[in-house]
Motif scaffolding. Sequence first.
Motif, PDB file in Angstrom:
ATOM      1  N   ALA A 167       0.843  -1.211  -0.054  1.00 16.32           N
ATOM      2  CA  ALA A 167       0.031  -0.036   0.120  1.00 16.32           C
ATOM      3  C   ALA A 167       1.021   1.120  -0.003  1.00 16.32           C
TER       4      ALA A 167
ATOM      5  N   PRO B 207      -8.714  -0.834  -1.508  1.00 17.37           N
ATOM      6  CA  PRO B 207      -7.963  -0.379  -2.922  1.00 17.37           C
ATOM      7  C   PRO B 207      -8.622  -0.616  -4.149  1.00 17.37           C
TER       8      PRO B 207
ATOM      9  N   LEU C 126      -3.127  -5.857  -3.904  1.00 16.66           N
ATOM     10  CA  LEU C 126      -4.135  -5.472  -2.654  1.00 16.66           C
ATOM     11  C   LEU C 126      -5.534  -5.812  -2.985  1.00 16.66           C
TER      12      LEU C 126
END
Length: 206
Positions: free
Chosen positions: A92, A154, A205
Amino acid sequence: MSKLNPSIYKYTTHNHLIFLTLLAIIFNTQHTHTELEMMKLPLILLSLLQMHDITQLKEQTLVETACANTLNYDLCVATLHDFPLSATADVAGLGLILVDVVNSKAEAALSAIEELRRRHPEMRNALGQCWISYKAVIAADVPEAVAALTKGVPKFAESGMSDAAWEAEICEGSFGRAAALTPLSGMNKEIHDLAEVAVGIIRILL
């Protein structure tokens, strides 16, 4: 946001030479050490160097593994290695770095558009569309991606960066099909490719 200073994360023998030089200084100056203590120093040094190597290997592996999921591996690795924070970031965090780069490039594009407007009034329609496109990237796409990555959702970050790539294409297309190259072609391609790289990282993600 300003660009962070570049840093090199590859381990080199130069690090060994620096450490060994320091060790030699210790040997020559610390006469109060017992012989047993002095014998332990090389082992301590070796352990520290091994820990340093393992840490750097993990850092490089994360960046390289993540970038392997993108459409432009070389651009991904080169961009992330320009930022020291990539050394300790998770996936991230790598995504946030790339989103920030897209934002910086979009800001540079807006500055270029303003300059082109003064020099080429005949391009006002195309440049007007480009201004709208990159304003949307900065005002909507980037904030959406940052918020989504920060909050752990995400899919919205992917949407934001996909939109950013599309806005770059819209800008390029606004000059018409007859234009093989436009005054913004280089910037448009760079922003498009960086946004696509960000999408590739973010998709890890999902």
